[in-house]
Design a protein around this motif. Structure first.
Motif: not given
Length: 459
Positions: A8-33
């Motif tokens: 966290n000290f070496l990155t940003t909240r914005e980029m952490s949010a991109v690869f957050d578990d919820a974001a990746v899982v939602q992208a997987m659901f987007r594929f299925e949809e």
């Protein structure tokens, strides 16, 4: 994705949010949809089934922590995700649940999800690059004629233009922006191959389904799957690593020029910024520090990506999984470095007087090459070079300014005394005049970089 305290000290909240578990899982659901909708469009599954599947492809409906935990045992988070999606669809439409994930495979889901979130990550990098590049180019224009010591092998070399140094910092960033966009255009592709990459379960309709999905997701549709052909994808990661290396170069120079003994640059100050827990006087270059830390980590991640390319047959065992784990770190580091340098450069304090003082403190030694070049016209280059080597040693040992030592040598030499233009050779010791070639190079480089940006804007 869990990010540690020190990540966290070496990155940003914005980029952490991109690869957050919820974001990746939602992208997987987007594929299925999209898969369900594309198959319905080709008449492979009923429209009602596609609607039922799409209606529950929403990450907040699921226990993401449980999916991640189950994925560890299953060998892929896509397996429990598809299982839970199927169960959820069945609650509303039993028949529709039989069409979930039809003809696809776990790697299709995960790779496409990673492509989707990576596209967001690249947008963050592009915005950060645009900001940093603009700031550096503006500073370079302002300081084209500002003399500064150029240093080679960590030692004073000649006088150059600070604008040229800044333009040099900006140049690889301009190139990185273009290369990232170009590489992304090829690597941000749909992944859809089915069990072994042949789309056998979808028959003749497989390619049409892939084209429909790619169009809906805004991704390139590859000629075939890339389950174990990772060249384009890895190349994108390597471009991010190269960008981070370029940011590390800027941070290195900034940190060195901000050293107290040099004092030519300083990062913006403020309460709680760059202080020390023990020494009240300290003003630490924390922006440079963050970018240097990112640059130190990226080569290892890049090497790991290259090391995972030898994937076995039609699906990798261990190496694909290692690639997935390494991938976000490159973007987390790159964006952390960009954000830190944007803050540092945005409020950078430039001290031209200190730059001039550092030049003056060297007693004219950094002008030795220019003087030798001038005298070579009278006594030849080898003799002039040897003469200035000797006179430089005399200046150092005697503590005299090199101009005074050269003046004595010219007066003592009847050939030089009668031919040398006194006003001209003395002008060679003026910092602004010495910076002129660097200023000219800066103007040429800035023009080139602006041309690249203009062409990019029109394409």
């Amino acid at each position: 994705m869990t990010v540690s305290l020190f990540d966290n000290f070496l990155t940003t909240r914005e980029m952490s949010a991109v690869f957050d578990d919820a974001a990746v899982v939602q992208a997987m659901f987007r594929f299925e949809e999209c898969l369900a909708r594309a198959q319905a469009a080709q008449g492979m599954i009923p429209e009602a089934a596609a609607r039922a599947i799409a209606g529950v492809c929403k990450a907040p409906l699921y226990d993401i922590g449980a999916l991640v935990h189950a994925g560890r045992s299953a060998g892929s988070v896509a397996i429990p995700l598809v299982k839970e999606l199927t169960k959820t669809v069945a609650l509303y439409d039993k028949e529709a649940s039989s069409f979930v994930h039809w003809g696809s495979t776990s790697q299709d889901v995960i790779d496409t999800a990673m492509v989707l979130v990576t596209r967001e990550a690249l947008e963050l990098l592009d915005a950060g690059l645009a900001q940093l590049t603009a700031a550096l180019l503006a500073l370079a224009e302002r300081h084209i004629d500002t003399p500064v010591l150029a240093r080679t092998l960590m030692q004073p070399a000649q006088v150059s233009s600070f604008g040229f140094k800044l333009a040099g910092w900006a140049a690889p960033l301009v190139r990185a922006r273009l290369r990232l966009r170009d590489t992304a255009a090829r690597s941000l592709q749909l992944q859809l191959g089915g069990a072994v990459g042949t789309l056998s379960a979808m028959g003749a309709q497989g390619r049409a389904v892939a084209a429909h999905m790619a169009d809906e997701l805004g991704l390139a549709c590859p000629a075939s799957n890339w389950h174990t052909q990772r060249d384009e994808w890895v190349r994108l990661g390597l471009e991010v690593a190269v960008l981070t290396g370029s940011l590390g170069k800027i941070a290195t120079d900034l940190a060195l020029m901000a050293q107290g003994e040099i004092g030519e640059l300083a990062e913006p100050s403020g309460v709680g910024k760059g202080g020390s827990s023990a020494m009240p006087h300290k003003r630490n270059p924390v922006g440079a520090m963050t970018a240097l830390a990112a640059a130190a980590r990226s080569p290892h991640a890049a090497a790991a990506l290259l090391g995972t390319m030898g994937q076995q047959h039609e699906r990798g065992l261990g190496n694909w999984q290692a690639e997935l784990a390494e991938w976000p770190g490159l973007f987390l580091s790159a964006h952390g470095a960009l954000a830190a340098l944007n803050e540092a450069i945005g409020g950078l304090q430039v001290d031209p007087a200190r730059m001039r003082a550092n030049i003056d403190a060297l007693g004219g030694l950094v002008f030795a090459e220019a003087v030798a070049g001038y005298l070579a016209g009278f006594i030849g280059r080898p003799a002039a070079h040897t003469m200035l080597e000797t006179l430089s040693r005399v200046a150092v040992e005697s503590g005299r300014h090199l101009a005074d030592v050269v003046s004595d040598a010219i007066d003592a030499d009847p050939v030089l005394r009668n031919q040398v233009d006194l006003a001209h050779w003395q002008s060679l010791f003026h910092p602004v005049a010495a910076a002129a070639p660097g200023a000219a190079a800066a103007r040429a480089l800035l023009g080139h970089l602006h041309d690249i940006q203009r062409k990019d804007e029109t394409t």
